[in-house]
Design an enzyme around this catalytic site. Structure first.
Site, mmCIF file in Angstrom:
data_model
loop_
_atom_site.group_PDB
_atom_site.id
_atom_site.type_symbol
_atom_site.label_atom_id
_atom_site.label_comp_id
_atom_site.label_asym_id
_atom_site.label_seq_id
_atom_site.Cartn_x
_atom_site.Cartn_y
_atom_site.Cartn_z
ATOM 1 N N PRO A 81 0.840 -1.216 0.000
ATOM 2 C CA PRO A 81 0.000 0.000 0.000
ATOM 3 C C PRO A 81 0.861 1.247 0.000
ATOM 4 O O PRO A 81 1.755 1.401 0.842
ATOM 5 C CB PRO A 81 -0.772 -0.129 1.332
ATOM 6 C CG PRO A 81 0.116 -0.955 2.212
ATOM 7 C CD PRO A 81 0.830 -1.916 1.298
ATOM 8 N N ALA A 83 0.456 5.638 -0.686
ATOM 9 C CA ALA A 83 -0.515 6.722 -0.787
ATOM 10 C C ALA A 83 -0.354 7.498 -2.100
ATOM 11 O O ALA A 83 0.672 7.422 -2.769
ATOM 12 C CB ALA A 83 -0.312 7.679 0.394
ATOM 13 N N SER A 110 -4.154 1.536 -0.542
ATOM 14 C CA SER A 110 -3.921 2.352 0.651
ATOM 15 C C SER A 110 -5.201 3.057 1.079
ATOM 16 O O SER A 110 -5.984 3.517 0.244
ATOM 17 C CB SER A 110 -2.847 3.403 0.346
ATOM 18 O OG SER A 110 -2.799 4.357 1.379
ATOM 19 N N GLN A 132 -5.761 -1.546 2.913
ATOM 20 C CA GLN A 132 -4.910 -1.167 4.052
ATOM 21 C C GLN A 132 -5.627 -0.139 4.912
ATOM 22 O O GLN A 132 -6.173 0.848 4.423
ATOM 23 C CB GLN A 132 -3.575 -0.601 3.541
ATOM 24 C CG GLN A 132 -2.643 -0.135 4.645
ATOM 25 C CD GLN A 132 -2.799 1.343 4.951
ATOM 26 O OE1 GLN A 132 -3.066 2.141 4.057
ATOM 27 N NE2 GLN A 132 -2.651 1.723 6.221
ATOM 28 N N TYR A 134 -5.526 2.272 8.529
ATOM 29 C CA TYR A 134 -5.032 2.809 9.802
ATOM 30 C C TYR A 134 -6.262 2.873 10.693
ATOM 31 O O TYR A 134 -7.205 3.618 10.372
ATOM 32 C CB TYR A 134 -4.468 4.225 9.625
ATOM 33 C CG TYR A 134 -3.171 4.292 8.849
ATOM 34 C CD1 TYR A 134 -1.978 3.851 9.417
ATOM 35 C CD2 TYR A 134 -3.128 4.799 7.552
ATOM 36 C CE1 TYR A 134 -0.777 3.923 8.711
ATOM 37 C CE2 TYR A 134 -1.940 4.874 6.840
ATOM 38 C CZ TYR A 134 -0.774 4.434 7.434
ATOM 39 O OH TYR A 134 0.412 4.498 6.739
ATOM 40 N N HIS A 247 8.032 0.141 7.235
ATOM 41 C CA HIS A 247 7.337 1.189 6.472
ATOM 42 C C HIS A 247 8.286 1.844 5.455
ATOM 43 O O HIS A 247 8.215 3.045 5.191
ATOM 44 C CB HIS A 247 6.775 2.245 7.426
ATOM 45 C CG HIS A 247 5.518 2.912 6.971
ATOM 46 N ND1 HIS A 247 4.287 2.666 7.536
ATOM 47 C CD2 HIS A 247 5.286 3.835 6.003
ATOM 48 C CE1 HIS A 247 3.366 3.426 6.952
ATOM 49 N NE2 HIS A 247 3.966 4.146 5.991
ATOM 50 N N ASP A 278 8.279 -6.478 3.461
ATOM 51 C CA ASP A 278 8.629 -5.459 2.468
ATOM 52 C C ASP A 278 9.758 -4.602 2.985
ATOM 53 O O ASP A 278 10.132 -4.675 4.158
ATOM 54 C CB ASP A 278 7.413 -4.611 2.053
ATOM 55 C CG ASP A 278 6.938 -3.651 3.143
ATOM 56 O OD1 ASP A 278 7.722 -3.251 4.018
ATOM 57 O OD2 ASP A 278 5.743 -3.297 3.112
ATOM 58 N N GLY A 279 10.332 -3.808 2.057
ATOM 59 C CA GLY A 279 11.413 -2.890 2.405
ATOM 60 C C GLY A 279 12.677 -3.228 1.648
ATOM 61 O O GLY A 279 13.372 -4.182 1.999
ATOM 62 N N GLY A 301 6.975 -1.222 -2.625
ATOM 63 C CA GLY A 301 6.326 0.080 -2.535
ATOM 64 C C GLY A 301 6.850 1.033 -3.591
ATOM 65 O O GLY A 301 6.224 1.250 -4.641
#
Ligand SMILES: Cc1cc2nc3c(=O)[nH]c(=O)nc-3n(C[C@H](O)[C@H](O)[C@H](O)COP(=O)(O)O)c2cc1C
Ligand SMILES: CCCCCCCCCCC(=O)C(=O)O
Length: 350
Positions: A81, A83, A110, A132, A134, A247, A278-279, A301
């Protein structure tokens, strides 16, 4: 005249994207928290892992598909996800969704998408979307968002838990990037005739995960787990998958590289549920390293954003296609027929 070649590696898309994006928008996408130590560490950690091939394995046909709580994907690389896709391309999340569907992989939409989840789903019928979230302190509003995601056909909820506050992003502060251009907003945050701001609240706790699980039948995937004790707690709270992520280095700077955290989380989970990561994934070799260390699948991402900014749906399709081809190539050279046969013994520190 020398012909301009299409990018032949994911990393090449970043330069093409940068040339097309406003500098402040490029910085928002590329940047991270603080000194960006974690941003760099994510990629560097993959470079510090070596692959150790086996020979004469007669591997034949390759298998790259994975089955996850929210459905099946033909490749083990999901769209993480991210933005604000309309900052990268006018088609925004619609273009991303079409490319993900064509690659037969999962797109995680997102909560901060600039196209409403219903419209993302309509753009790519037959695609697999996860949503996703929050968790918002206003639980009635959280529930309204969950209902929209369900009605749009999303097959899993990815709850991001690494954001009790927004990361301190020096580049954004320097650029004064604190609002979207006119005509653009977080479409999933519409509430009647207003658009609510995303609240990142330090009050969110395991109690909210329990509430969410009671709120929906969708599998709940916990994104942003870094500590093995939290992975164990996640199992106690009935999550369907644990997603190891810092993140992309955008929240707490100096958190270790995601792939370095993976083995301890995998050990803590003990095979009870899938572990995603991820990352810093930029190559097929990164994908197979993560899977050899126990990830069931990975996500990307920034590479998707670079593809989108460079060439819209075609760019995202090319990024995903390159990663798929590179995974197959790495499997062949490793002497492994299936992503399910990747084991820690194929990787060592270098
Ligand atoms: C521009 C950008 C926006 C992001 N937006 C979100 C988001 O809305 N929700 C979320 O859970 N993670 C978000 N992330 C984090 C990604 O889901 C993912 O964890 C990270 O990008 C992985 O690192 P990579 O970019 O090196 O692949 C964002 C990351 C980037 C780069
Ligand atoms: C337009 C100004 C910034 C508004 C911040 C909203 C954050 C949305 C979440 C995106 C995200 O997770 C990220 O890493 O960025």
């Amino acid at each position: 005249m020398t012909p301009v070649r299409a990018p032949s590696a994911v990393r090449e898309f970043e330069a093409a994207a940068r040339a097309r994006l406003l500098p402040a928008h490029y910085d928002y996408f590329a940047g991270g928290a603080g000194e960006e130590i974690t941003v760099r560490a994510n990629e560097a950690a993959f470079a510090r892992l070596a692959l150790l091939p086996r020979v004469l394995r007669g591997t034949g046909k390759l298998q790259t598909g994975v089955t996850l709580p929210g459905g099946r994907a033909a490749m083990p690389v999901l769209v993480a996800p991210t933005a604000f896709h309309r900052l990268a391309h006018p088609e925004g999340e619609r273009a991303t969704a079409r490319a993900a569907a064509a690659a037969e992989t999962v797109m995680v939409v997102s909560m901060a998408a600039t196209v409403a989840v219903e419209d993302v789903a309509a753009a790519a019928p037959g695609g697999t979307l996860w949503f996703q979230l929050y968790i918002q302190p206003d639980l009635a509003f959280t529930e309204a968002i969950v209902r929209r995601a369900e009605a749009a056909g999303c097959t899993a909820l990815v709850v991001t838990v690494d954001s009790p506050a927004r990361g301190r992003r020096d580049r954004d502060q320097h650029n004064g990037f604190d609002d979207l251009p006119d005509g653009m907003c977080c479409e999933n945050l519409r509430d009647g005739d207003r658009v609510r701001p995303i609240v990142m609240s330090p009050e969110i706790s395991w109690r909210h995960v329990d509430l969410l699980r009671r709120m929906t039948e969708l599998p709940v995937v916990l994104k942003g787990v870094t500590h093995p004790d939290d992975a164990r707690l996640a199992l106690d709270h009935g999550v369907a998958a644990v997603w190891v992520s810092n993140h992309g280095g955008r929240q707490l700077d100096t958190v270790p590289a995601a792939v370095d955290l993976l083995p301890e989380v995998v050990a803590a989970v003990g095979g009870a549920v899938p572990v995603l990561l991820d990352g810093g994934i930029r190559r097929g070799t990164d994908v197979v390293k993560a899977m050899a260390l126990g990830a069931s699948a990975v996500a990307v991402g920034r590479p998707v954003i670079w593809g989108l900014a460079a060439d819209g749906e075609r760019g995202v399709a090319r990024v995903l296609g390159l990663l798929h081809d590179e995974v197959e190539h790495a499997l062949t050279l490793l002497g492994v027929a299936s992503v399910h046969d990747l084991r820690p013994g194929l990787v060592r520190p270098c």
